[in-house]
Design an enzyme around this catalytic site. Sequence first.
Site, short mmCIF file in Angstrom:
data_model
loop_
_atom_site.label_atom_id
_atom_site.label_comp_id
_atom_site.label_asym_id
_atom_site.label_seq_id
_atom_site.Cartn_x
_atom_site.Cartn_y
_atom_site.Cartn_z
N ARG A 56 105.53 -5.97 -11.99
CA ARG A 56 105.94 -6.37 -13.35
C ARG A 56 105.30 -7.69 -13.79
O ARG A 56 105.41 -8.05 -14.97
CB ARG A 56 107.46 -6.44 -13.45
CG ARG A 56 108.10 -5.05 -13.39
CD ARG A 56 109.57 -5.08 -13.75
NE ARG A 56 110.11 -3.74 -13.94
CZ ARG A 56 110.80 -3.05 -13.03
NH1 ARG A 56 111.03 -3.57 -11.85
NH2 ARG A 56 111.24 -1.84 -13.30
N ASP B 27 112.14 -7.48 -2.73
CA ASP B 27 113.35 -6.79 -3.19
C ASP B 27 114.36 -6.87 -2.05
O ASP B 27 114.64 -5.88 -1.36
CB ASP B 27 113.02 -5.34 -3.55
CG ASP B 27 112.08 -5.28 -4.74
OD1 ASP B 27 112.49 -5.68 -5.83
OD2 ASP B 27 110.92 -4.86 -4.56
N LEU C 263 99.92 -0.85 -7.31
CA LEU C 263 99.89 -1.53 -6.02
C LEU C 263 99.21 -2.89 -6.09
O LEU C 263 98.23 -3.08 -6.81
CB LEU C 263 99.18 -0.64 -4.99
CG LEU C 263 99.79 0.76 -4.82
CD1 LEU C 263 99.01 1.55 -3.78
CD2 LEU C 263 101.27 0.67 -4.43
N HIS C 264 99.73 -3.82 -5.32
CA HIS C 264 99.16 -5.17 -5.22
C HIS C 264 99.20 -5.61 -3.76
O HIS C 264 99.62 -4.82 -2.88
CB HIS C 264 99.91 -6.13 -6.15
CG HIS C 264 101.40 -6.11 -5.97
ND1 HIS C 264 102.03 -6.48 -4.81
CD2 HIS C 264 102.40 -5.71 -6.81
CE1 HIS C 264 103.34 -6.35 -4.94
NE2 HIS C 264 103.59 -5.87 -6.15
N HIS D 172 102.20 -4.72 -1.59
CA HIS D 172 102.22 -3.35 -1.03
C HIS D 172 101.20 -3.23 0.11
O HIS D 172 101.46 -2.59 1.13
CB HIS D 172 101.84 -2.32 -2.10
CG HIS D 172 102.77 -2.28 -3.27
ND1 HIS D 172 102.43 -2.76 -4.52
CD2 HIS D 172 104.03 -1.80 -3.39
CE1 HIS D 172 103.44 -2.57 -5.35
NE2 HIS D 172 104.42 -1.99 -4.70
#
Length: 282
Positions: A191, A154, A37-38, A41
């Site tokens: 990523r 996304d 998580l970052h 999120h």
Amino acid sequence: MSDPLPVVRRVADLRAVIAGWRKDGLSVGLVPTMGALHDGHFSLVRASTEQNDRTCVTLFVNPKQFGEGEDFGTYPRDEKTDAAALSALGPDLLYAPAGDEMYPVQMATSVSVPGLGDWLEGEFRPGFFTGVATVVTKLLLQALPDRAYFGEKDYQQLCLVRRLTTDLNIPVEIIGCPIIREASGLALSSRNAYLTDAQGAIAPGLSLALRQAAAEIAGGSDIAAAIEAATGTILEAGFANVDYVAVRDAASLQPATLHDGNQRILAAAWLGDVRLIDNREI
Ligand code: PAF
């Protein structure tokens, strides 16, 4: 210190907790994640806790959305760190099912969204969106939330989830949340952790090229020319390869050749063996 976040690992336990909330007349938000998580999120979790009485975050690294040779085995997994970070934000439940709870061996059904699931990311990652659509459908049916939260990072995934919930009459409101970026413009992604320092310095070039192209198209430039220029800029920045730069209708993701004010520019490019995606509103 905040209280530890309650964790459930079984569908039956998730449903029991949510049934208790429903009995009390409380609204429920769901934030599906694969962990690592970052701040991107966390912005989804904040939106959910603001808009719902109760928030459940899900953590499941979904094997069905990784292709052969992709990073399922090495995808960052650290539930303890994720749960501790979430506790500070005040969600009410973490649902972290094991693989065989989500996919019992006898499971034969999958959900696919032809068209929308085959373009762009779908073309370069065959099977990816069937994996996403299948797990998101399952998570939504397991939890039956009022609202579910997905990042615009996304963007194609967000469009696909909207499509499938409409098509399958899943009674949930899908909320898209803006991309969170570093000061450099780089869109936050789990990523990004794969990038070396040198690649990290090049990575913002993707978002900057899209920002420039979006501004040019909004200003009346030819779409095909702006795409070609953006592709060149991304390669000049130091990316090894560009999978696509595309301008699409912002809702249907159908190709767009003329600017009509409701469009999105999307791209995917490789830095070494790290694949980054990004998109911008036009
Ligand atoms: O965006 C993600 O992290 C995943 O694709 C999702 C929506 C949690 C499904 O596995």
